[in-house]
Design a protein around this motif. Structure first.
Motif, PDB file in Angstrom:
ATOM      1  N   PRO A   1       0.833  -1.213   0.000  1.00 19.46           N
ATOM      2  CA  PRO A   1       0.000   0.000   0.000  1.00 19.46           C
ATOM      3  C   PRO A   1       0.864   1.258   0.000  1.00 19.46           C
ATOM      4  O   PRO A   1       1.886   1.333   0.700  1.00 19.46           O
ATOM      5  CB  PRO A   1      -0.808  -0.124   1.296  1.00 19.46           C
ATOM      6  CG  PRO A   1      -0.747  -1.572   1.661  1.00 19.46           C
ATOM      7  CD  PRO A   1       0.572  -2.073   1.164  1.00 19.46           C
ATOM      8  N   GLU A   2       0.451   2.221  -0.777  1.00 13.39           N
ATOM      9  CA  GLU A   2       1.207   3.462  -0.879  1.00 13.39           C
ATOM     10  C   GLU A   2       0.814   4.421   0.232  1.00 13.39           C
ATOM     11  O   GLU A   2      -0.366   4.529   0.598  1.00 13.39           O
ATOM     12  CB  GLU A   2       0.958   4.127  -2.236  1.00 13.39           C
ATOM     13  CG  GLU A   2       1.793   5.385  -2.461  1.00 13.39           C
ATOM     14  CD  GLU A   2       1.442   6.075  -3.765  1.00 13.39           C
ATOM     15  OE1 GLU A   2       2.192   6.987  -4.161  1.00 13.39           O
ATOM     16  OE2 GLU A   2       0.428   5.713  -4.392  1.00 13.39           O
ATOM     17  N   ASP A   3       1.808   5.114   0.776  1.00  7.79           N
ATOM     18  CA  ASP A   3       1.556   6.135   1.797  1.00  7.79           C
ATOM     19  C   ASP A   3       1.005   7.388   1.109  1.00  7.79           C
ATOM     20  O   ASP A   3       1.715   8.019   0.321  1.00  7.79           O
ATOM     21  CB  ASP A   3       2.852   6.457   2.537  1.00  7.79           C
ATOM     22  CG  ASP A   3       2.634   7.451   3.668  1.00  7.79           C
ATOM     23  OD1 ASP A   3       1.476   7.836   3.914  1.00  7.79           O
ATOM     24  OD2 ASP A   3       3.635   7.845   4.304  1.00  7.79           O
ATOM     25  N   PRO A   4      -0.243   7.757   1.377  1.00  5.06           N
ATOM     26  CA  PRO A   4      -0.830   8.924   0.698  1.00  5.06           C
ATOM     27  C   PRO A   4      -0.051  10.210   0.922  1.00  5.06           C
ATOM     28  O   PRO A   4      -0.025  11.092   0.053  1.00  5.06           O
ATOM     29  CB  PRO A   4      -2.237   9.022   1.306  1.00  5.06           C
ATOM     30  CG  PRO A   4      -2.514   7.664   1.862  1.00  5.06           C
ATOM     31  CD  PRO A   4      -1.192   7.128   2.300  1.00  5.06           C
ATOM     32  N   SER A   5       0.618  10.327   2.059  1.00  2.00           N
ATOM     33  CA  SER A   5       1.342  11.564   2.371  1.00  2.00           C
ATOM     34  C   SER A   5       2.593  11.747   1.520  1.00  2.00           C
ATOM     35  O   SER A   5       3.085  12.863   1.353  1.00  2.00           O
ATOM     36  CB  SER A   5       1.731  11.580   3.855  1.00  2.00           C
ATOM     37  OG  SER A   5       2.602  10.507   4.145  1.00  2.00           O
ATOM     38  N   SER A   6       3.103  10.642   0.965  1.00  4.02           N
ATOM     39  CA  SER A   6       4.340  10.731   0.174  1.00  4.02           C
ATOM     40  C   SER A   6       4.058  10.706  -1.330  1.00  4.02           C
ATOM     41  O   SER A   6       4.991  10.659  -2.123  1.00  4.02           O
ATOM     42  CB  SER A   6       5.277   9.579   0.535  1.00  4.02           C
ATOM     43  OG  SER A   6       4.679   8.340   0.222  1.00  4.02           O
ATOM     44  N   ARG A   7       2.790  10.729  -1.714  1.00  5.68           N
ATOM     45  CA  ARG A   7       2.456  10.654  -3.138  1.00  5.68           C
ATOM     46  C   ARG A   7       2.854  11.938  -3.857  1.00  5.68           C
ATOM     47  O   ARG A   7       2.675  13.041  -3.341  1.00  5.68           O
ATOM     48  CB  ARG A   7       0.963  10.386  -3.312  1.00  5.68           C
ATOM     49  CG  ARG A   7       0.563  10.269  -4.783  1.00  5.68           C
ATOM     50  CD  ARG A   7      -0.775   9.607  -4.968  1.00  5.68           C
ATOM     51  NE  ARG A   7      -1.094   9.485  -6.381  1.00  5.68           N
ATOM     52  CZ  ARG A   7      -0.654   8.541  -7.175  1.00  5.68           C
ATOM     53  NH1 ARG A   7       0.165   7.609  -6.687  1.00  5.68           N
ATOM     54  NH2 ARG A   7      -0.995   8.496  -8.454  1.00  5.68           N
ATOM     55  N   SER A   8       3.399  11.778  -5.070  1.00  8.51           N
ATOM     56  CA  SER A   8       3.807  12.928  -5.868  1.00  8.51           C
ATOM     57  C   SER A   8       3.561  12.612  -7.341  1.00  8.51           C
ATOM     58  O   SER A   8       3.049  11.542  -7.702  1.00  8.51           O
ATOM     59  CB  SER A   8       5.288  13.239  -5.643  1.00  8.51           C
ATOM     60  OG  SER A   8       6.103  12.222  -6.200  1.00  8.51           O
ATOM     61  N   PHE A   9       3.927  13.555  -8.191  1.00  8.55           N
ATOM     62  CA  PHE A   9       3.778  13.371  -9.644  1.00  8.55           C
ATOM     63  C   PHE A   9       4.573  12.173 -10.139  1.00  8.55           C
ATOM     64  O   PHE A   9       4.193  11.502 -11.109  1.00  8.55           O
ATOM     65  CB  PHE A   9       4.246  14.650 -10.359  1.00  8.55           C
ATOM     66  CG  PHE A   9       4.352  14.509 -11.845  1.00  8.55           C
ATOM     67  CD1 PHE A   9       3.221  14.545 -12.655  1.00  8.55           C
ATOM     68  CD2 PHE A   9       5.595  14.326 -12.462  1.00  8.55           C
ATOM     69  CE1 PHE A   9       3.321  14.406 -14.037  1.00  8.55           C
ATOM     70  CE2 PHE A   9       5.701  14.184 -13.833  1.00  8.55           C
ATOM     71  CZ  PHE A   9       4.555  14.231 -14.628  1.00  8.55           C
ATOM     72  N   PHE A  10       5.677  11.854  -9.452  1.00 11.82           N
ATOM     73  CA  PHE A  10       6.577  10.795  -9.915  1.00 11.82           C
ATOM     74  C   PHE A  10       6.278   9.436  -9.277  1.00 11.82           C
ATOM     75  O   PHE A  10       6.950   8.454  -9.589  1.00 11.82           O
ATOM     76  CB  PHE A  10       8.031  11.169  -9.603  1.00 11.82           C
ATOM     77  CG  PHE A  10       8.440  12.506 -10.154  1.00 11.82           C
ATOM     78  CD1 PHE A  10       8.645  12.677 -11.516  1.00 11.82           C
ATOM     79  CD2 PHE A  10       8.601  13.597  -9.326  1.00 11.82           C
ATOM     80  CE1 PHE A  10       9.016  13.906 -12.036  1.00 11.82           C
ATOM     81  CE2 PHE A  10       8.982  14.834  -9.822  1.00 11.82           C
ATOM     82  CZ  PHE A  10       9.184  14.994 -11.186  1.00 11.82           C
ATOM     83  N   SER A  11       5.290   9.371  -8.404  1.00 12.35           N
ATOM     84  CA  SER A  11       5.051   8.142  -7.636  1.00 12.35           C
ATOM     85  C   SER A  11       4.841   6.924  -8.519  1.00 12.35           C
ATOM     86  O   SER A  11       5.423   5.854  -8.285  1.00 12.35           O
ATOM     87  CB  SER A  11       3.844   8.326  -6.710  1.00 12.35           C
ATOM     88  OG  SER A  11       4.120   9.292  -5.719  1.00 12.35           O
TER      89      SER A  11
END
Length: 457
Positions: A282-292
């Motif tokens: 699962p991805e951490d929503p707080s660390s999501r960016s354009f490059f994720s």
């Protein structure tokens, strides 16, 4: 059954082993006096015994190196690798129906287990897979009845006696001959080939499909995965890598550009569009960016030799998964986390799309993968320690010890450290291989192949 490796491969790579330079094999010097783009190494692979090491390059050539036998007067060399055979595997082609040029670049090489005196390997470019036989010949037949020694036919009326041809010794000659050509089965570029544990079949994968081949049948294959949507505008992910399980011939995995891994069982259905297991962190929503989504794309997947684990490589990290646990990896190793702040510039120069490979050591206790500035990283799974080493001509003196390298991420830079801003992104280690039984590694840096081994005390 999986054979346990020698003691040399079991030692802890980051605590005990001191790596030293063994040899540098320059791909362009083998063929051409100057370096060309065609000489850039595109794949590296040890055979099952580790005695042979094969490389493929962008020019469609395969170079096989053989390990020299140890001699009493050169005990320290422990068998260096020298050129054994070179041959042109693929030629550039042109698809007239689609007006597309097909590159000769070798994408993958996979060895088949040795069954007799000859060796067999599979090599693939974007569209075609070839099975090559590499054999030795050190005798030739002489004394034919119907032709002279130079090959010319003799006058039959002058033949008065019957001779029995005899085998005479000759200089050793290594021959590479294509035994099978598997073509016309992939619409998109082949990114993976993997030999099955039954040693009769293998799979090949492109962006949207995975095919299963029999090694004796070239005119047909079975499509076992097809993720192509009816409308290509709805395409959201592509297949990035695939591999067969080392012991269970019915099981294989494939990874995607979304960072997911699917494990499939060919006993369940002929078309494995429905996976048996689905691995995703699962991805951490707080660390999501354009490059994720770009950096989460998996560039390589490898089963451990034991078959219990698998390893995946994305842009910034290496993850080890237990096949019995799908919700998260059991181990995560950061390869070059210091590049996270540089993703914007890496996107602009296209480096963010580089496909790094990874490999296990013989005992599955350590893993290795590449980075930039000709750095490569090793991670010890037992101690959780890691080390950064550099493949450089400066360290290419015989028996020269490799010194650990460190990257300074900020603040005052120490004497032996290198700044993130000083890294050369044109120098990258994409392809590495680890000897299956010993601490000998092969690292491809553009057109140079570096061989390192653990230092003998």
């Amino acid at each position: 059954a999986y054979a346990s490796p020698t003691a040399a491969a079991v030692v802890l790579v980051c605590d005990t082993v001191q790596w030293c330079f063994l040899s540098i094999l320059n791909n362009c010097l083998i063929f051409l006096p100057f370096g060309y783009a065609a000489d850039i190494i595109s794949t590296v692979e040890f055979n099952c015994s580790g005695e042979l090491l094969a490389t493929g390059d962008k020019g469609g050539r395969v170079v096989i190196f053989q390990r020299e036998q140890e001699s009493k007067n050169r005990l320290l060399s422990r068998g260096e690798y020298n050129v054994y055979s070179t041959f042109q595997s693929h030629e550039p082609e042109f698809d007239y129906l689609k007006s597309l040029e097909i590159e000769e670049k070798i994408n993958k090489i996979r060895w088949l287990p040795q069954q007799n005196a000859a060796h067999f390997l599979l090599s693939a470019n974007d569209k075609t897979i070839k099975l090559w036989k590499i054999s030795e010949r050190d005798k030739r037949a002489e004394g034919y009845n119907l032709k002279d020694e130079d090959g010319r036919l003799r006058d039959q009326f002058r033949i008065t006696t019957l001779r029995v041809p005899v085998l005479m010794p000759m200089d050793l000659m290594v021959e590479a001959s294509p035994r099978r050509i598997f073509a016309n089965a992939h619409t998109y570029h082949i990114n993976s080939i993997s030999v099955n544990s039954d040693y009769e079949t293998y799979l090949s994968a492109d962006d949207l499909r995975i095919n299963l081949w029999h090694l004796e049948i070239t005119d047909r294959s079975f499509n076992i995965v097809d993720i192509k949507p009816a409308n290509m505008e709805e395409l959201t992910e592509v297949i990035t890598a695939a591999e067969c399980h080392p012991h269970q011939c019915n099981v294989f995995v494939y990874s995607s550009s979304k960072g997911t891994i699917r494990l499939c069982d060919m006993r369940a259905a002929a078309l494995c569009d429905r996976h048996s297991k689905f691995f995703e962190e699962p991805e951490d929503p707080s660390s999501r960016s354009f490059f994720s989504e770009i950096i989460s794309s998996i560039s390589d997947v490898k089963f451990s030799h034991s078959g219990r684990y698998m390893m995946t490589r994305d842009y910034l990290s290496v993850k080890v998964w237990d096949l019995n646990m799908e919700n998260r990896p059991v181990e995560t190793y950061q390869v070059h986390e210091y590049l996270r702040s540089k993703l914007c510039s890496l996107y602009e120069n296209d480096c963010i799309f580089d496909k790094f490979e990874c490999c296990w050591n013989g005992s599955d206790s350590a893993i290795m993968t590449g980075s930039y500035n000709n750095f490569f990283r090793m991670f010890d799974r037992n101690t959780r320690r890691d080390i950064t080493l550099e493949a450089s001509r400066e360290n290419s003196k015989p028996r020269a010890m490799l010194k650990p390298r460190k990257v300074c991420t900020g603040g005052k830079r120490k004497k032996d450290e290198i700044s993130v801003d000083s890294l050369d992104f044109n120098k990258k280690i994409l392809h590495t291989a680890w000897h299956p039984k010993e601490n000998v590694i092969a690292v491809a840096a553009t057109n140079n192949l570096y061989i390192f081994q653990d230092k003998i005390n």
